[in-house]
Design an enzyme around this catalytic site. Structure first.
Site, PDB file in Angstrom:
ATOM      1  CD  GLU A 320      15.463 -11.605  -6.723  1.00  0.00           C
ATOM      2  OE1 GLU A 320      15.221 -11.263  -5.549  1.00  0.00           O
ATOM      3  OE2 GLU A 320      14.900 -11.123  -7.717  1.00  0.00           O
ATOM      4  CE  LYS A 430      17.852  11.949 -14.804  1.00  0.00           C
ATOM      5  NZ  LYS A 430      18.652  11.202 -15.748  1.00  0.00           N
ATOM      6  CD1 TRP A 435      20.165  10.629 -10.758  1.00  0.00           C
ATOM      7  CD2 TRP A 435      18.112   9.787 -10.909  1.00  0.00           C
ATOM      8  NE1 TRP A 435      20.106   9.913 -11.924  1.00  0.00           N
ATOM      9  CE2 TRP A 435      18.846   9.382 -12.049  1.00  0.00           C
ATOM     10  CE3 TRP A 435      16.773   9.371 -10.803  1.00  0.00           C
ATOM     11  CZ2 TRP A 435      18.314   8.585 -13.052  1.00  0.00           C
ATOM     12  CZ3 TRP A 435      16.245   8.567 -11.817  1.00  0.00           C
ATOM     13  CH2 TRP A 435      17.008   8.191 -12.922  1.00  0.00           C
TER      14      TRP A 435
HETATM   15  P1  AMP Z   1      11.584  -9.146  -1.907  1.00  0.00           P
HETATM   16  O1  AMP Z   1      12.343  -9.983  -2.842  1.00  0.00           O
HETATM   17  O2  AMP Z   1      10.115  -9.117  -2.175  1.00  0.00           O
HETATM   18  O3  AMP Z   1      11.877  -9.477  -0.485  1.00  0.00           O
HETATM   19  O4  AMP Z   1      12.040  -7.624  -2.106  1.00  0.00           O
HETATM   20  C1  AMP Z   1      13.387  -7.254  -2.018  1.00  0.00           C
HETATM   21  C2  AMP Z   1      13.513  -5.757  -2.033  1.00  0.00           C
HETATM   22  O5  AMP Z   1      12.948  -5.191  -0.839  1.00  0.00           O
HETATM   23  C3  AMP Z   1      14.942  -5.262  -2.005  1.00  0.00           C
HETATM   24  O6  AMP Z   1      15.524  -5.275  -3.290  1.00  0.00           O
HETATM   25  C4  AMP Z   1      14.795  -3.852  -1.457  1.00  0.00           C
HETATM   26  O7  AMP Z   1      14.424  -2.931  -2.467  1.00  0.00           O
HETATM   27  C5  AMP Z   1      13.648  -4.014  -0.485  1.00  0.00           C
HETATM   28  N1  AMP Z   1      14.187  -4.148   0.874  1.00  0.00           N
HETATM   29  C6  AMP Z   1      14.389  -5.269   1.586  1.00  0.00           C
HETATM   30  N2  AMP Z   1      14.883  -4.986   2.813  1.00  0.00           N
HETATM   31  C7  AMP Z   1      14.996  -3.645   2.884  1.00  0.00           C
HETATM   32  C8  AMP Z   1      15.471  -2.712   3.867  1.00  0.00           C
HETATM   33  N3  AMP Z   1      15.879  -3.118   5.061  1.00  0.00           N
HETATM   34  N4  AMP Z   1      15.472  -1.404   3.553  1.00  0.00           N
HETATM   35  C9  AMP Z   1      15.041  -0.962   2.349  1.00  0.00           C
HETATM   36  N5  AMP Z   1      14.587  -1.780   1.389  1.00  0.00           N
HETATM   37  C10 AMP Z   1      14.564  -3.111   1.640  1.00  0.00           C
END
Ligand code: AMP
Length: 534
Positions: A320, A430, A435
């Site tokens: 997004e 939880k 948390w």
């Molecule tokens: P996507 O839309 O499949 O790329 O997934 C996005 C999600 O990946 C984000 O909302 C995060 O939860 C996770 N994410 C992306 N980059 C990172 C990062 N550098 N560290 C931790 N989580 C990440």
């Protein structure tokens, strides 16, 4: 000032005219390397655009790709939007039924497919996807249409349509851990602005002097926008095709003198383990950088790659958010300090907010959290390359009344402005009303010298409602010591977190299931261990 629309045509024109001789290298399914140039690739992209128009594609029509990272895929990245159509990159790692759902939801009219992926496409079609045309790249079986012949058939004299900056350029579907996948639409304007900021030195920091290897698939958030950045700058591109195992990637990195690569942490964990297992096999070029995102880059991984002569740059984003939302670069004050531990701690955070992104971390009452590195809140974002809604208007509640997108990620902010993700809201555990952040436990576990990979999940518990369980892959040289290591890992965690955070169970496995984007698939782990007896 002149009113010039910000469209992909500007990036393509520039690359073709001024950087046309720069090479694009692809590892083909037969493992050989094919070499072409930005000039030839963009020339063919225009031919593809003309052929699509001649075949009846009109503004806004969706054209899908089911392809690995290759020069032909780069042609589609440009040719489809230059025809005024919408590039829809299908994720080949999803189940055929899910791909069929996504292709139908997007109303894809045409699909361009790699020959080696035809068996998958047949399953997608059997699952209900309807395409007017299937164009095959590579070896074309009898009765199928050739992509090359289709491109050659485009009328070289035909004019391409004028494109407006708010016209749709592409669509990606989120891999969504809950519910059906949801489509996000990128416009020409959002993509051009994202490309400009992604390239900046304090963002992903690319240049015409680089050779870029996007390991992140072109079917996942447009390979983080990197093909467009490479075109804008005239960066040499190396594309791995279907071969994403560590030895193949290391051969490509060394053989093609790659200076910057990009991919999810699981790819780099495998590369680190391969290099540690055979330290003499690959000679890296000095100064190699890797952009790592998609899930958290553990601090230990950043340290290990420094030792191996490769610099990790940690970034955060989402489908997004196009995806650039945070990049971890050291501020001048931190860079000048001698505090090595601080530098690693900050590099392991998701990072600083790039220009044109309005990012907030808000508490439940809707207030920005203080910059104290303790208080947590949800990450909200707003900006010219942040989605304003999903295709079909699904889940409008993901947007706040004042126009921010709710990411579902929980974070804290320190006094220097570094944002650190604590967890996905859906992954938080939880326990007894308190948390526990699974992502923080995972990062700590992956800092233990015997651990290669770790995923922590909440498992239902009769007394505490949920308790953490650690699912661990040990490094090859530690695999035989699993039984004796459990106590060690408990002590390791207990030294770093409150006592109730220490997982009640440690399960040692050979592999952790992956999502289609190469992240740990915690939904599957939760399902697998749901009925665990404590
Ligand atoms: P996507 O839309 O499949 O790329 O997934 C996005 C999600 O990946 C984000 O909302 C995060 O939860 C996770 N994410 C992306 N980059 C990172 C990062 N550098 N560290 C931790 N989580 C990440």
């Amino acid at each position: 000032m002149m009113d010039v629309p910000l469209t992909l045509a500007m990036i393509a024109d520039h690359a073709e005219r001024w950087c046309g001789g720069v090479e694009i290298v692809t590892r083909k399914p037969d493992r050989s390397l094919a070499r072409t140039t930005w000039g030839a690739t963009l020339g063919r992209a225009r031919q593809l655009a003309r052929a699509l128009i001649a075949a009846g594609m009109r503004k806004g029509d969706r054209v899908a790709t089911l392809m690995w990272n290759s020069a032909a895929h780069v042609e589609a990245y440009f040719g489809i939007p230059l025809a005024g159509a919408v590039l829809h990159t299908l994720n080949l790692r999803l189940h055929p039924e899910e791909i069929a759902y996504i292709a139908s939801d997007a109303k894809d009219r045409v699909v361009i497919v790699d020959d080696c992926l035809l068996p998958l496409l047949d399953k997608v079609i059997a699952a209900g996807a309807r395409f007017e045309r299937v164009l095959v790249v590579g070896e074309v079986p009898a009765g199928r249409d050739s992509y090359d012949a289709f491109v050659a058939g485009g009328d070289a004299a035909a004019k391409l349509p004028a494109i407006g900056e708010y016209d749709e350029l592409g669509t990606c579907y989120t891999s969504g851990t809950t519910g059906r996948p949801k489509g996000v639409i990128y416009t020409h304007r959002s993509s051009v602005l994202h490309t400009l900021v992604a390239a900046l030195p304090d963002s992903l920091g690319l240049s015409r002097n680089d050779t870029l290897l996007p390991v992140v698939p072109m079917f996942h958030v447009n390979a983080w926008g990197l093909p467009y950045v490479a075109a804008m700058l005239g960066t040499r591109l190396v594309l791995p095709g279907p071969f994403l195992d560590a030895p193949s990637l290391l051969d490509l990195i060394t053989g093609e003198r790659v200076t910057i690569a990009a991919g999810v942490p699981t790819i780099w964990i495998a590369i680190r383990d391969a290099m540690d297992a055979e330290p003499e096999r690959w000679q890296l070029w000095p100064g190699l950088r890797m952009i790592v995102g998609g899930s958290a880059a553990p601090e230990q991984l950043i340290r290990d790659f420094d030792r191996l002569g490769m610099t990790i740059v940690h970034a955060w984003g989402m489908t997004e958010t196009s995806p650039i939302g945070l990049v971890s670069r050291l501020t001048p004050e931190v860079a000048a300090s001698n505090d090595v531990a601080l530098k690693y701690r900050l590099r392991a955070k998701q990072g600083l907010v790039p220009p044109l992104v309005d990012l907030r971390v808000r508490d439940e009452a809707g207030h920005d959290v203080p910059r104290d590195d303790r208080t947590t809140g949800e990450v909200l974002v707003r900006g010219p390359w942040i989605a304003a809604g999903y295709v079909g208007g699904h889940q409008p509640e993901r947007w706040t009344d004042d126009g921010y997108f709710r990411t579902g990620d929980v974070a804290r902010v320190d006094d220097r402005g570094y944002v650190q993700l604590v967890d996905r809201m859906t992954d938080l555990i939880k326990s007894g009303g308190e948390w526990i952040a699974s992502a923080e436990l995972e990062n700590a576990l992956m800092g233990h010298p015997a651990v290669s990979e770790a995923a922590v999940i909440g498992v239902p518990h009769p007394k505490w409602s949920e308790r953490p369980m650690a699912v661990v892959v040990l490094k090859p040289n530690a695999a035989s010591r699993a039984a004796s290591l459990e106590g060690d890992l408990r002590t390791w965690i207990a030294a770093r977190f409150p006592k109730f955070w220490v997982p009640d169970a440690f399960v040692f496995v050979e592999v952790i299931p992956r999502t289609s984007a190469g992240k740990f698939k915690k939904t599957e782990l939760r399902e697998q261990y749901r009925s665990w007896t404590w």
